[in-house]
Design a protein around this motif. Structure first.
Motif, PDB file in Angstrom:
ATOM      1  N   LEU A  82      26.107  79.950  32.390  1.00 45.30           N
ATOM      2  CA  LEU A  82      25.335  80.836  31.521  1.00 45.30           C
ATOM      3  C   LEU A  82      25.601  82.350  31.725  1.00 45.30           C
ATOM      4  O   LEU A  82      25.544  82.991  30.556  1.00 45.30           O
ATOM      5  CB  LEU A  82      23.813  80.603  31.987  1.00 45.30           C
ATOM      6  CG  LEU A  82      23.106  79.236  31.965  1.00 45.30           C
ATOM      7  CD1 LEU A  82      21.733  79.210  32.378  1.00 45.30           C
ATOM      8  CD2 LEU A  82      23.122  78.781  30.343  1.00 45.30           C
ATOM      9  N   LEU A  83      26.100  82.660  32.606  1.00 47.10           N
ATOM     10  CA  LEU A  83      26.434  84.142  32.686  1.00 47.10           C
ATOM     11  C   LEU A  83      27.843  84.518  31.867  1.00 47.10           C
ATOM     12  O   LEU A  83      27.769  85.426  31.215  1.00 47.10           O
ATOM     13  CB  LEU A  83      27.035  84.575  34.254  1.00 47.10           C
ATOM     14  CG  LEU A  83      25.642  84.690  35.194  1.00 47.10           C
ATOM     15  CD1 LEU A  83      26.256  84.928  36.592  1.00 47.10           C
ATOM     16  CD2 LEU A  83      24.722  85.977  34.644  1.00 47.10           C
ATOM     17  N   ALA A  84      28.743  83.586  31.636  1.00 43.68           N
ATOM     18  CA  ALA A  84      29.932  83.634  30.907  1.00 43.68           C
ATOM     19  C   ALA A  84      29.543  83.509  29.367  1.00 43.68           C
ATOM     20  O   ALA A  84      29.996  84.381  28.529  1.00 43.68           O
ATOM     21  CB  ALA A  84      30.862  82.546  31.381  1.00 43.68           C
ATOM     22  N   LEU A  85      28.510  82.819  28.929  1.00 45.66           N
ATOM     23  CA  LEU A  85      27.936  82.868  27.639  1.00 45.66           C
ATOM     24  C   LEU A  85      27.466  84.113  27.504  1.00 45.66           C
ATOM     25  O   LEU A  85      27.422  84.832  26.405  1.00 45.66           O
ATOM     26  CB  LEU A  85      27.349  81.730  27.289  1.00 45.66           C
ATOM     27  CG  LEU A  85      27.620  80.372  27.242  1.00 45.66           C
ATOM     28  CD1 LEU A  85      26.492  79.246  27.375  1.00 45.66           C
ATOM     29  CD2 LEU A  85      28.651  80.361  26.347  1.00 45.66           C
ATOM     30  N   ALA A  86      26.550  84.644  28.166  1.00 48.34           N
ATOM     31  CA  ALA A  86      25.594  85.981  28.152  1.00 48.34           C
ATOM     32  C   ALA A  86      26.763  87.195  28.043  1.00 48.34           C
ATOM     33  O   ALA A  86      26.594  88.094  27.173  1.00 48.34           O
ATOM     34  CB  ALA A  86      24.893  86.053  29.358  1.00 48.34           C
ATOM     35  N   GLU A  87      27.683  87.089  28.974  1.00 41.60           N
ATOM     36  CA  GLU A  87      28.931  88.122  28.582  1.00 41.60           C
ATOM     37  C   GLU A  87      29.353  88.226  27.310  1.00 41.60           C
ATOM     38  O   GLU A  87      30.013  89.114  27.025  1.00 41.60           O
ATOM     39  CB  GLU A  87      29.886  87.908  29.822  1.00 41.60           C
ATOM     40  CG  GLU A  87      29.246  88.440  31.478  1.00 41.60           C
ATOM     41  CD  GLU A  87      30.093  87.991  32.305  1.00 41.60           C
ATOM     42  OE1 GLU A  87      31.180  87.521  31.934  1.00 41.60           O
ATOM     43  OE2 GLU A  87      29.855  88.512  33.640  1.00 41.60           O
ATOM     44  N   GLU A  91      20.127  91.536  34.000  1.00 43.80           N
ATOM     45  CA  GLU A  91      19.001  91.107  34.262  1.00 43.80           C
ATOM     46  C   GLU A  91      19.273  89.696  34.643  1.00 43.80           C
ATOM     47  O   GLU A  91      18.583  89.192  35.586  1.00 43.80           O
ATOM     48  CB  GLU A  91      17.794  91.018  33.059  1.00 43.80           C
ATOM     49  CG  GLU A  91      16.527  90.460  33.165  1.00 43.80           C
ATOM     50  CD  GLU A  91      15.594  90.207  32.016  1.00 43.80           C
ATOM     51  OE1 GLU A  91      14.588  89.569  31.863  1.00 43.80           O
ATOM     52  OE2 GLU A  91      15.816  91.310  31.047  1.00 43.80           O
ATOM     53  N   LEU A  92      20.205  88.811  33.898  1.00 40.93           N
ATOM     54  CA  LEU A  92      20.390  87.667  34.343  1.00 40.93           C
ATOM     55  C   LEU A  92      21.081  87.503  35.805  1.00 40.93           C
ATOM     56  O   LEU A  92      20.725  86.596  36.365  1.00 40.93           O
ATOM     57  CB  LEU A  92      21.260  86.925  33.326  1.00 40.93           C
ATOM     58  CG  LEU A  92      20.659  86.634  31.918  1.00 40.93           C
ATOM     59  CD1 LEU A  92      21.730  86.180  30.810  1.00 40.93           C
ATOM     60  CD2 LEU A  92      19.523  85.500  32.086  1.00 40.93           C
ATOM     61  N   ARG A  93      21.889  88.427  36.022  1.00 34.74           N
ATOM     62  CA  ARG A  93      22.531  88.361  37.385  1.00 34.74           C
ATOM     63  C   ARG A  93      21.538  88.721  38.346  1.00 34.74           C
ATOM     64  O   ARG A  93      21.738  88.227  39.515  1.00 34.74           O
ATOM     65  CB  ARG A  93      23.670  89.564  37.385  1.00 34.74           C
ATOM     66  CG  ARG A  93      24.947  89.348  36.453  1.00 34.74           C
ATOM     67  CD  ARG A  93      25.930  90.189  36.589  1.00 34.74           C
ATOM     68  NE  ARG A  93      27.154  89.944  36.168  1.00 34.74           N
ATOM     69  CZ  ARG A  93      28.261  88.868  36.298  1.00 34.74           C
ATOM     70  NH1 ARG A  93      27.898  88.331  37.427  1.00 34.74           N
ATOM     71  NH2 ARG A  93      28.966  88.849  35.540  1.00 34.74           N
ATOM     72  N   ALA A  94      20.290  89.246  38.207  1.00 35.42           N
ATOM     73  CA  ALA A  94      19.227  89.427  39.269  1.00 35.42           C
ATOM     74  C   ALA A  94      18.459  88.196  39.244  1.00 35.42           C
ATOM     75  O   ALA A  94      17.786  88.239  40.305  1.00 35.42           O
ATOM     76  CB  ALA A  94      18.478  90.722  38.776  1.00 35.42           C
ATOM     77  N   LEU A  95      18.555  87.252  38.518  1.00 34.06           N
ATOM     78  CA  LEU A  95      18.007  86.167  38.607  1.00 34.06           C
ATOM     79  C   LEU A  95      18.647  84.683  39.279  1.00 34.06           C
ATOM     80  O   LEU A  95      19.783  84.811  39.193  1.00 34.06           O
ATOM     81  CB  LEU A  95      17.445  85.469  37.270  1.00 34.06           C
ATOM     82  CG  LEU A  95      16.267  86.598  36.487  1.00 34.06           C
ATOM     83  CD1 LEU A  95      16.154  86.359  35.166  1.00 34.06           C
ATOM     84  CD2 LEU A  95      15.018  86.891  37.300  1.00 34.06           C
ATOM     85  N   ALA A  96      18.000  83.736  39.642  1.00 31.74           N
ATOM     86  CA  ALA A  96      18.592  82.556  40.136  1.00 31.74           C
ATOM     87  C   ALA A  96      17.644  81.553  39.618  1.00 31.74           C
ATOM     88  O   ALA A  96      16.751  81.441  39.328  1.00 31.74           O
ATOM     89  CB  ALA A  96      19.078  82.619  41.542  1.00 31.74           C
ATOM     90  N   GLY A  97      18.589  80.309  39.891  1.00 30.71           N
ATOM     91  CA  GLY A  97      17.808  78.941  39.760  1.00 30.71           C
ATOM     92  C   GLY A  97      17.249  79.046  38.114  1.00 30.71           C
ATOM     93  O   GLY A  97      17.863  79.491  37.159  1.00 30.71           O
ATOM     94  N   GLN A  98      16.089  78.381  38.234  1.00 31.28           N
ATOM     95  CA  GLN A  98      15.328  77.957  36.761  1.00 31.28           C
ATOM     96  C   GLN A  98      14.958  79.270  36.304  1.00 31.28           C
ATOM     97  O   GLN A  98      14.898  79.338  34.848  1.00 31.28           O
ATOM     98  CB  GLN A  98      14.309  77.178  37.338  1.00 31.28           C
ATOM     99  CG  GLN A  98      13.468  76.610  35.634  1.00 31.28           C
ATOM    100  CD  GLN A  98      14.406  75.541  34.769  1.00 31.28           C
ATOM    101  OE1 GLN A  98      15.128  74.989  35.769  1.00 31.28           O
ATOM    102  NE2 GLN A  98      14.558  75.829  33.817  1.00 31.28           N
ATOM    103  N   ALA A  99      14.812  80.571  36.881  1.00 28.32           N
ATOM    104  CA  ALA A  99      14.357  81.799  36.297  1.00 28.32           C
ATOM    105  C   ALA A  99      15.427  82.305  35.367  1.00 28.32           C
ATOM    106  O   ALA A  99      15.195  82.624  34.380  1.00 28.32           O
ATOM    107  CB  ALA A  99      13.881  82.753  37.394  1.00 28.32           C
ATOM    108  N   ARG A 100      16.646  81.938  35.927  1.00 29.97           N
ATOM    109  CA  ARG A 100      17.907  82.220  35.300  1.00 29.97           C
ATOM    110  C   ARG A 100      18.150  81.664  33.815  1.00 29.97           C
ATOM    111  O   ARG A 100      18.520  82.176  32.839  1.00 29.97           O
ATOM    112  CB  ARG A 100      19.276  82.358  35.938  1.00 29.97           C
ATOM    113  CG  ARG A 100      20.298  83.006  35.376  1.00 29.97           C
ATOM    114  CD  ARG A 100      21.771  82.703  35.999  1.00 29.97           C
ATOM    115  NE  ARG A 100      21.692  83.695  36.855  1.00 29.97           N
ATOM    116  CZ  ARG A 100      22.753  83.842  38.024  1.00 29.97           C
ATOM    117  NH1 ARG A 100      23.815  83.002  37.935  1.00 29.97           N
ATOM    118  NH2 ARG A 100      22.892  84.848  38.636  1.00 29.97           N
ATOM    119  N   VAL A 101      17.777  80.359  34.140  1.00 28.30           N
ATOM    120  CA  VAL A 101      17.975  79.295  32.820  1.00 28.30           C
ATOM    121  C   VAL A 101      17.115  79.563  31.925  1.00 28.30           C
ATOM    122  O   VAL A 101      17.579  79.724  30.618  1.00 28.30           O
ATOM    123  CB  VAL A 101      17.954  77.923  33.545  1.00 28.30           C
ATOM    124  CG1 VAL A 101      17.893  76.922  32.410  1.00 28.30           C
ATOM    125  CG2 VAL A 101      19.152  77.535  34.665  1.00 28.30           C
TER     126      VAL A 101
END
Length: 213
Positions: A130-135, A145-155
């Motif tokens: 997800l981070l690669a797609l977001a970048e 914002e995504l980097r600050a989240l983890a797990g289902q919250a990031r998804v």
């Protein structure tokens, strides 16, 4: 709902359909609604699932536009535009907008007599990077914002951001209002050139044959 211009209802429809639940007989009936350009495009799809998705999407769009314009679905004329959404060739009042989107077996359609629309749905998939797609596609604030989240919250946040990004792109102009919806396993976003009433518009989920009434 209010009755606006002659032959046109002032409202916005937002429908979500499980195309996998439509019978083959019903799919054949919806195929008869397609124009020549749509049939040619449909015939080029190699995968049966993609053909089903396409036919269901165009049927759903015709039903929505027919409801708004007081026309039978088969009387709605759509023109194919390579690389773009279809154009409405049926005479309609100025301001009619629509958008369709699909992900897996799910097909979504939004249509309005009061606003241009951009719509996107995505099946939630935690297995992607997800981070690669977001970048690649999103802005630096969203990535942070995504980097600050983890797990289902990031998804969940990623799919919300992705749908909003795609919906605004499909709108093709500045968004005056964005609406986000959550369904089990799905994210959905709608962008509009004018704020909609009611806000958000009700999301109608269909798990079977489409009603032409």
């Amino acid at each position: 709902m209010s009755e606006g211009r002659a032959g046109c209802r002032d409202q916005t429809l937002l429908w979500l359909l499980d195309a996998g639940a439509i019978s083959c007989a019903a799919l054949d009936a919806y195929t008869a609604w397609l124009g020549e350009g749509e049939r040619q495009r449909c015939a080029r799809f190699v995968r049966a699932g993609r053909r089903r998705q396409f036919i269901a999407g165009r049927a759903l769009l015709r039903l929505a536009l027919g409801r708004l314009l007081d026309l039978a679905p088969r009387d709605i004329v759509l023109r194919e535009r390579p690389g773009l959404a279809p154009a409405l060739d049926t005479p309609a009042p100025e301001g009619v907008g629509f958008s369709i989107s699909h992900s897996g077996p799910w097909v979504a359609c939004a249509a309005s007599t009061v606003s241009q629309l951009g719509l996107d749905i995505e099946r939630i998939d935690a297995g992607r990077d997800l981070l690669a797609l977001a970048e690649q596609a999103l802005g630096p604030e969203d990535v942070a914002e995504l980097r600050a989240l983890a797990g289902q919250a990031r998804v969940d946040a990623f799919h919300r951001m992705w749908c909003l990004h795609e919906a605004r792109f499909k709108l093709g102009s500045a968004s005056a209002a964005d609406y986000v919806f959550a369904q089990p396993g799905l994210a959905l976003a709608l962008s509009a050139s004018r704020p909609l009433t009611p806000a958000p518009p009700p999301l109608v989920v269909t798990l079977g044959e489409l009603a032409a009434g």
